[in-house]
Design an enzyme around this catalytic site. Structure first.
Site, PDB file in Angstrom:
ATOM      1  N   GLU A 127       0.937  -1.136  -0.268  1.00 20.72           N
ATOM      2  CA  GLU A 127      -0.246  -0.234  -0.527  1.00 20.72           C
ATOM      3  C   GLU A 127       0.956   1.077  -0.235  1.00 20.72           C
ATOM      4  OE1 GLU A 127      -2.867  -0.874  -1.221  1.00 20.72           O
ATOM      5  OE2 GLU A 127      -3.179  -2.939  -0.883  1.00 20.72           O
ATOM      6  N   HIS A 130       2.067   2.448  -3.439  1.00 16.26           N
ATOM      7  CA  HIS A 130       0.306   2.905  -4.095  1.00 16.26           C
ATOM      8  C   HIS A 130       0.701   4.329  -4.160  1.00 16.26           C
ATOM      9  CE1 HIS A 130      -2.185  -0.293  -6.386  1.00 16.26           C
ATOM     10  NE2 HIS A 130      -1.640  -0.685  -4.892  1.00 16.26           N
TER      11      HIS A 130
END
Ligand SMILES: CSCC[C@H](NC=O)C(=O)O
Length: 136
Positions: A127, A130
């Site tokens: 994450e 990201h």
């Protein structure tokens, strides 16, 4: 509010900006959207729901935990693995670290610093990538 999942790689490869207390609604939208996708998804970053802010959510057991402005400050134990992503098709090979130490703000925007290992550490690394516009 449950938000649609982004699949546009031009959008997803842009770096996200520092989140502030004005982004409270994004935290709620991430919770709602992860809950809606919990059968196939263990974590999300805000850009996956269209918001370029550094906010991630990770399923830790039954609890979804939000990390705001997360940064990896220490990492050890690299390994190669395969991962999928709700925003992409198929699985890709990537390098992760067994142990990480992360500085972040919690859902109340209080500063935290915490060590994570194993599967949860892997989700957090995916994450945070990201947030940096890095896809597997
Ligand atoms: C091993 S980390 C995988 C994270 C992925 N979510 C997308 O950001 C998912 O499949 O939930």
């Amino acid at each position: 509010m449950i938000k649609p999942i982004m699949h546009d790689s031009n959008f997803l490869t842009q770096k996200s900006m520092t989140a502030t207390k004005n982004d409270q609604a994004v935290l709620a939208d991430l919770r709602d959207t992860l809950t809606a996708h919990q059968a196939e998804c263990v974590g999300m970053a805000a850009n996956m729901i269209g918001i370029h802010k550094r906010i991630i959510i990770c399923q830790m057991g039954i609890l979804p935990v939000i990390l705001v402005n997360p940064t990896i400050v220490k990492k050890s134990g690299p390994f190669t693995t395969k991962e999928g992503c709700l925003s992409l098709s198929g699985e890709r090979t990537t390098t992760r670290y067994q142990q990480i130490e992360v500085s972040y703000q919690d859902q109340n925007f209080n500063p935290q610093r915490q060590q994570f290992s194993g599967w949860i550490a892997q989700i957090i690394q995916h994450e945070i990538d990201h947030c940096d516009g890095v896809l597997i």
